[in-house]
Design a protein around this motif. Structure first.
Motif, PDB file in Angstrom:
ATOM      1  N   MET A   1       0.850  -1.188   0.000  1.00 17.15           N
ATOM      2  CA  MET A   1       0.000   0.000   0.000  1.00 17.15           C
ATOM      3  C   MET A   1       0.891   1.246   0.000  1.00 17.15           C
ATOM      4  O   MET A   1       1.802   1.369   0.808  1.00 17.15           O
ATOM      5  N   ARG A   2       0.611   2.168  -0.945  1.00 17.93           N
ATOM      6  CA  ARG A   2       1.387   3.411  -1.026  1.00 17.93           C
ATOM      7  C   ARG A   2       0.547   4.558  -0.496  1.00 17.93           C
ATOM      8  O   ARG A   2      -0.631   4.693  -0.840  1.00 17.93           O
ATOM      9  N   VAL A   3       1.159   5.391   0.312  1.00 15.13           N
ATOM     10  CA  VAL A   3       0.450   6.537   0.871  1.00 15.13           C
ATOM     11  C   VAL A   3       1.427   7.695   1.015  1.00 15.13           C
ATOM     12  O   VAL A   3       2.585   7.508   1.408  1.00 15.13           O
ATOM     13  N   SER A   4       0.995   8.883   0.669  1.00 19.04           N
ATOM     14  CA  SER A   4       1.855  10.057   0.805  1.00 19.04           C
ATOM     15  C   SER A   4       1.591  10.734   2.143  1.00 19.04           C
ATOM     16  O   SER A   4       0.484  10.662   2.694  1.00 19.04           O
ATOM     17  N   VAL A   5       2.606  11.403   2.649  1.00 22.60           N
ATOM     18  CA  VAL A   5       2.466  12.095   3.933  1.00 22.60           C
ATOM     19  C   VAL A   5       1.439  13.224   3.811  1.00 22.60           C
ATOM     20  O   VAL A   5       0.659  13.464   4.735  1.00 22.60           O
ATOM     21  N   SER A   6       1.415  13.917   2.676  1.00 22.85           N
ATOM     22  CA  SER A   6       0.449  15.009   2.527  1.00 22.85           C
ATOM     23  C   SER A   6      -0.979  14.485   2.564  1.00 22.85           C
ATOM     24  O   SER A   6      -1.892  15.156   3.063  1.00 22.85           O
ATOM     25  N   TRP A   7      -1.178  13.292   2.048  1.00 27.19           N
ATOM     26  CA  TRP A   7      -2.514  12.673   2.081  1.00 27.19           C
ATOM     27  C   TRP A   7      -2.888  12.342   3.526  1.00 27.19           C
ATOM     28  O   TRP A   7      -4.018  12.584   3.960  1.00 27.19           O
ATOM     29  N   LEU A   8      -1.941  11.805   4.268  1.00 24.34           N
ATOM     30  CA  LEU A   8      -2.199  11.523   5.686  1.00 24.34           C
ATOM     31  C   LEU A   8      -2.563  12.797   6.439  1.00 24.34           C
ATOM     32  O   LEU A   8      -3.432  12.790   7.323  1.00 24.34           O
ATOM     33  N   GLU A  10      -4.263  15.182   5.565  1.00 27.54           N
ATOM     34  CA  GLU A  10      -5.655  15.577   5.382  1.00 27.54           C
ATOM     35  C   GLU A  10      -6.535  14.990   6.476  1.00 27.54           C
ATOM     36  O   GLU A  10      -7.638  15.481   6.720  1.00 27.54           O
ATOM     37  N   TYR A  11      -6.024  13.948   7.141  1.00 28.57           N
ATOM     38  CA  TYR A  11      -6.815  13.247   8.154  1.00 28.57           C
ATOM     39  C   TYR A  11      -6.285  13.437   9.573  1.00 28.57           C
ATOM     40  O   TYR A  11      -7.023  13.250  10.526  1.00 28.57           O
ATOM     41  N   VAL A  12      -5.014  13.760   9.697  1.00 22.48           N
ATOM     42  CA  VAL A  12      -4.422  13.834  11.031  1.00 22.48           C
ATOM     43  C   VAL A  12      -3.422  14.991  11.074  1.00 22.48           C
ATOM     44  O   VAL A  12      -2.678  15.220  10.104  1.00 22.48           O
ATOM     45  N   ALA A 179      -5.847  -0.797   8.702  1.00 26.45           N
ATOM     46  CA  ALA A 179      -4.816   0.102   8.186  1.00 26.45           C
ATOM     47  C   ALA A 179      -4.782   0.116   6.660  1.00 26.45           C
ATOM     48  O   ALA A 179      -3.941   0.788   6.071  1.00 26.45           O
ATOM     49  N   LEU A 180      -5.693  -0.604   6.021  1.00 22.49           N
ATOM     50  CA  LEU A 180      -5.766  -0.567   4.562  1.00 22.49           C
ATOM     51  C   LEU A 180      -6.490   0.686   4.073  1.00 22.49           C
ATOM     52  O   LEU A 180      -6.631   0.889   2.872  1.00 22.49           O
ATOM     53  N   SER A 181      -6.965   1.500   5.013  1.00 25.87           N
ATOM     54  CA  SER A 181      -7.602   2.765   4.652  1.00 25.87           C
ATOM     55  C   SER A 181      -6.827   3.916   5.280  1.00 25.87           C
ATOM     56  O   SER A 181      -6.164   3.761   6.314  1.00 25.87           O
ATOM     57  N   LEU A 182      -6.895   5.085   4.644  1.00 29.37           N
ATOM     58  CA  LEU A 182      -6.247   6.264   5.214  1.00 29.37           C
ATOM     59  C   LEU A 182      -6.864   6.628   6.550  1.00 29.37           C
ATOM     60  O   LEU A 182      -6.169   7.075   7.468  1.00 29.37           O
ATOM     61  N   ARG A 183      -8.167   6.427   6.682  1.00 24.91           N
ATOM     62  CA  ARG A 183      -8.816   6.737   7.948  1.00 24.91           C
ATOM     63  C   ARG A 183      -8.209   5.896   9.076  1.00 24.91           C
ATOM     64  O   ARG A 183      -7.923   6.391  10.165  1.00 24.91           O
ATOM     65  N   GLY A 184      -8.024   4.596   8.795  1.00 25.68           N
ATOM     66  CA  GLY A 184      -7.474   3.710   9.816  1.00 25.68           C
ATOM     67  C   GLY A 184      -6.058   4.089  10.197  1.00 25.68           C
ATOM     68  O   GLY A 184      -5.709   4.138  11.386  1.00 25.68           O
ATOM     69  N   LEU A 185      -5.222   4.354   9.193  1.00 28.49           N
ATOM     70  CA  LEU A 185      -3.841   4.756   9.467  1.00 28.49           C
ATOM     71  C   LEU A 185      -3.793   6.058  10.252  1.00 28.49           C
ATOM     72  O   LEU A 185      -3.062   6.191  11.241  1.00 28.49           O
ATOM     73  N   ALA A 186      -4.577   7.033   9.795  1.00 30.12           N
ATOM     74  CA  ALA A 186      -4.556   8.346  10.438  1.00 30.12           C
ATOM     75  C   ALA A 186      -5.064   8.268  11.873  1.00 30.12           C
ATOM     76  O   ALA A 186      -4.526   8.934  12.765  1.00 30.12           O
ATOM     77  N   ARG A 187      -6.070   7.441  12.109  1.00 29.44           N
ATOM     78  CA  ARG A 187      -6.612   7.313  13.469  1.00 29.44           C
ATOM     79  C   ARG A 187      -5.553   6.744  14.402  1.00 29.44           C
ATOM     80  O   ARG A 187      -5.389   7.200  15.537  1.00 29.44           O
ATOM     81  N   GLU A 188      -4.802   5.762  13.929  1.00 25.53           N
ATOM     82  CA  GLU A 188      -3.740   5.186  14.752  1.00 25.53           C
ATOM     83  C   GLU A 188      -2.631   6.208  15.011  1.00 25.53           C
ATOM     84  O   GLU A 188      -2.117   6.323  16.125  1.00 25.53           O
ATOM     85  N   LEU A 189      -2.281   6.974  13.978  1.00 25.23           N
ATOM     86  CA  LEU A 189      -1.224   7.969  14.145  1.00 25.23           C
ATOM     87  C   LEU A 189      -1.662   9.114  15.046  1.00 25.23           C
ATOM     88  O   LEU A 189      -0.835   9.710  15.753  1.00 25.23           O
ATOM     89  N   SER A 190      -2.948   9.426  15.050  1.00 30.44           N
ATOM     90  CA  SER A 190      -3.431  10.486  15.932  1.00 30.44           C
ATOM     91  C   SER A 190      -3.236  10.093  17.387  1.00 30.44           C
ATOM     92  O   SER A 190      -2.884  10.926  18.232  1.00 30.44           O
ATOM     93  N   VAL A 195      -2.396  13.839  18.567  1.00 28.29           N
ATOM     94  CA  VAL A 195      -2.852  14.977  17.765  1.00 28.29           C
ATOM     95  C   VAL A 195      -4.245  14.674  17.215  1.00 28.29           C
ATOM     96  O   VAL A 195      -4.665  13.511  17.153  1.00 28.29           O
ATOM     97  N   PRO A 196      -5.001  15.701  16.803  1.00 25.80           N
ATOM     98  CA  PRO A 196      -6.377  15.496  16.350  1.00 25.80           C
ATOM     99  C   PRO A 196      -6.482  14.681  15.062  1.00 25.80           C
ATOM    100  O   PRO A 196      -5.631  14.767  14.179  1.00 25.80           O
ATOM    101  N   PHE A 197      -7.550  13.918  15.004  1.00 30.99           N
ATOM    102  CA  PHE A 197      -7.934  13.164  13.798  1.00 30.99           C
ATOM    103  C   PHE A 197      -9.215  13.781  13.254  1.00 30.99           C
ATOM    104  O   PHE A 197     -10.066  14.258  14.005  1.00 30.99           O
TER     105      PHE A 197
END
Length: 211
Positions: A1-8, A10-12, A179-190, A195-197
């Motif tokens: 799975m590829r994800v950019s930091v700027s995309w993340l 947007e969620y966190v 974690a296959l979704s940006l929402r899932g990844l961002a929620r974990e990183l928040s 930091v806010p999600f």
């Protein structure tokens, strides 16, 4: 799975000065394997700017079509004068905005750009294709920016063409399906960074309210 930091982002609300290594370690601590980190900001060094084509002179007497182009690069070249560049591509016209690398810059693969005499003219830089920038496979012509692009001559071209990105290649195991979704990844990183999600899909439309 590829994800950019700027995309993340947007969620966190990741820290603005977060080192890439710290983000990678946070993902590993969450049980998410990071296969690779590609910092596209390092693909091209030197001055990579937006230019506007002012004049095109068709050079004759050569085996292939060659153009001598005057390009407005704002004040990026230190003089404010148009940059004169020899180019073999034909898919652009006067008024188009293009991506220019100035002398002293280096393209992917260590291809150094300088001022050099070619086809009887001095070429001060290069008008770039997507392939030369390392952002695509199209080498049929140079990269022409969309007409509605807000970029102006002399602007840094990196954010315009996506070369200001850090891209993560993640190996998501079956037990981390969320974690296959940006929402899932961002929620974990928040949670990891405290930091806010947020979910852009739930943001209210202009003049409306969130559902």
């Amino acid at each position: 799975m590829r994800v950019s930091v700027s995309w993340l982002r947007e969620y966190v609300d990741l820290p603005a000065d977060l080192p890439t290594g710290d983000l990678e370690q946070a993902l590993v601590d969450l049980g998410i394997e990071v296969d690779s980190v590609a910092d596209l900001r390092e693909n091209v060094t030197g001055s990579l700017v937006v230019g506007e084509v002012l004049e095109i002179e068709e050079l004759t007497g050569f085996k292939k079509p060659i153009r001598f182009v005057r390009v407005d690069v704002g004040a990026a070249n230190g003089t404010g004068e148009p940059q004169e560049i020899v180019c073999g591509a034909r898919n652009f016209a006067v008024g188009d905005r293009v991506v220019v690398i100035l002398p002293g810059g280096v393209l992917p693969g260590g291809f150094a750009i300088g001022a050099r005499k070619t086809y009887g003219r001095v070429s001060n830089g290069m008008i770039c294709s997507a392939r030369e920038l390392g952002i695509g496979d199209d080498h049929a012509g140079i990269l022409v920016l969309p007409e509605d692009s807000p970029a102006k001559p002399g602007d840094d071209a990196r954010p315009v063409v996506g070369l200001d990105e850090v891209v993560l290649e993640l190996d998501i195991t079956p037990d981390r399906g969320y974690a296959l979704s940006l929402r899932g990844l961002a929620r974990e990183l928040s949670h990891a960074f405290g930091v806010p999600f947020r979910d852009p899909a739930l943001a209210p439309a202009p003049g409306g309210t969130a559902e």
